[in-house]
Design a protein around this motif. Sequence first.
Motif, mmCIF file in Angstrom:
data_model
loop_
_atom_site.group_PDB
_atom_site.id
_atom_site.type_symbol
_atom_site.label_atom_id
_atom_site.label_comp_id
_atom_site.label_asym_id
_atom_site.label_seq_id
_atom_site.Cartn_x
_atom_site.Cartn_y
_atom_site.Cartn_z
ATOM 1 N N ARG A 175 0.826 -1.102 0.171
ATOM 2 C CA ARG A 175 0.028 0.102 -0.054
ATOM 3 C C ARG A 175 0.749 1.389 0.052
ATOM 4 O O ARG A 175 0.493 2.324 -0.782
ATOM 5 N N PHE A 176 1.926 1.408 0.753
ATOM 6 C CA PHE A 176 2.918 2.407 0.863
ATOM 7 C C PHE A 176 3.387 2.726 -0.791
ATOM 8 O O PHE A 176 3.407 3.837 -0.927
ATOM 9 N N VAL A 177 3.923 1.880 -1.442
ATOM 10 C CA VAL A 177 4.409 2.041 -2.758
ATOM 11 C C VAL A 177 3.504 2.384 -3.733
ATOM 12 O O VAL A 177 3.854 3.015 -4.424
ATOM 13 N N GLU A 178 2.390 1.796 -3.526
ATOM 14 C CA GLU A 178 1.160 2.158 -4.492
ATOM 15 C C GLU A 178 0.704 3.469 -4.170
ATOM 16 O O GLU A 178 0.516 4.433 -5.263
ATOM 17 N N GLN A 179 0.953 4.009 -3.155
ATOM 18 C CA GLN A 179 0.554 5.447 -2.620
ATOM 19 C C GLN A 179 1.668 6.222 -3.544
ATOM 20 O O GLN A 179 1.204 7.737 -3.757
ATOM 21 N N ARG A 180 2.803 5.927 -3.639
ATOM 22 C CA ARG A 180 3.510 6.666 -4.311
ATOM 23 C C ARG A 180 4.026 6.432 -5.870
ATOM 24 O O ARG A 180 4.998 6.658 -6.523
ATOM 25 N N ASP A 181 2.962 5.768 -6.262
ATOM 26 C CA ASP A 181 2.766 5.189 -7.581
ATOM 27 C C ASP A 181 4.114 4.360 -8.106
ATOM 28 O O ASP A 181 4.886 4.848 -9.185
ATOM 29 N N LEU A 182 4.270 3.640 -7.611
ATOM 30 C CA LEU A 182 5.678 2.743 -7.663
ATOM 31 C C LEU A 182 5.297 1.225 -7.767
ATOM 32 O O LEU A 182 5.779 0.277 -7.661
ATOM 33 N N MET A 183 4.197 1.206 -8.586
ATOM 34 C CA MET A 183 3.853 -0.438 -8.936
ATOM 35 C C MET A 183 4.423 -0.595 -10.406
ATOM 36 O O MET A 183 4.712 0.265 -11.227
ATOM 37 N N PRO A 184 4.701 -1.985 -10.617
ATOM 38 C CA PRO A 184 5.016 -2.433 -11.654
ATOM 39 C C PRO A 184 4.393 -1.768 -12.998
ATOM 40 O O PRO A 184 3.140 -1.830 -13.200
ATOM 41 N N GLY A 185 5.158 -1.664 -14.282
ATOM 42 C CA GLY A 185 4.724 -0.769 -15.250
ATOM 43 C C GLY A 185 4.682 0.797 -15.038
ATOM 44 O O GLY A 185 4.688 1.329 -16.276
ATOM 45 N N ARG A 186 4.963 1.203 -14.205
ATOM 46 C CA ARG A 186 4.958 2.524 -13.820
ATOM 47 C C ARG A 186 6.648 3.111 -14.548
ATOM 48 O O ARG A 186 7.531 2.442 -14.303
#
Length: 226
Positions: A175-186
């Motif tokens: 959830r932390f990395v998702e909030q920072r838009d650091l998901m695969p494909g970004r």
Amino acid sequence: MLVMLPSQTVENYLKTIHLAQAAQTSPALVPMGQLASALGVVPGTATTMMKALAESGLVHYEPYMGVRLTVAGEKLASLVLRRHRLIELFLVKVLGMSWAEVHDEAERLEHAVSEQLIDRIDEMLGRPEVDPHGDPIPNAEGTIPYRESVDLLNAPLETPLVITRVIDQDAEFLRFVEQRDLMPGRSVVIEARDSAADAVRLRSDADRHTTIGSRTASKVLVRSTK
């Protein structure tokens, strides 16, 4: 050599050894203490299981040293990972679950589904190569595709990068990395690293700026888009 039919316990041991081996930088034995800790059992319990798996030809076990999978053990472990990662992707893509929620569900389901059902899921999803976290999905023969990548601590500065994998399955971390838009494909660019401040400053393709610590940066893998 004894023949051991795969059970949930056996599959969990094999998968845990496989993941520990994958995290190593050299083909060393996995220490028994590390294995026992990862599985939440006492070392004596892990040792007893390793002796049984060694008799079945699934591991190489060296007393007081550690353990490593045989070719047969590697294949069984890879097929467990295949089921786990395809289930995760199915739960996200088809059922709309959050990528932060699916790990524990897949842990429970991976032992219950048949290979026939897994192959149908694989076909329906278009034979994907990675799960929602970017982890590689083994094929039906247990072969895992190789994908070259480097973490954000070691990737080059001011270079267009694409995030390929997040290697921590903890829900809070995801959830932390998702909030920072650091998901695969970004897409992302590393603007600067400051070891004294324990900071890695990033810029996304949407010109969004964020700063993360070295612990987070070490768990986000990327590749160059050049």
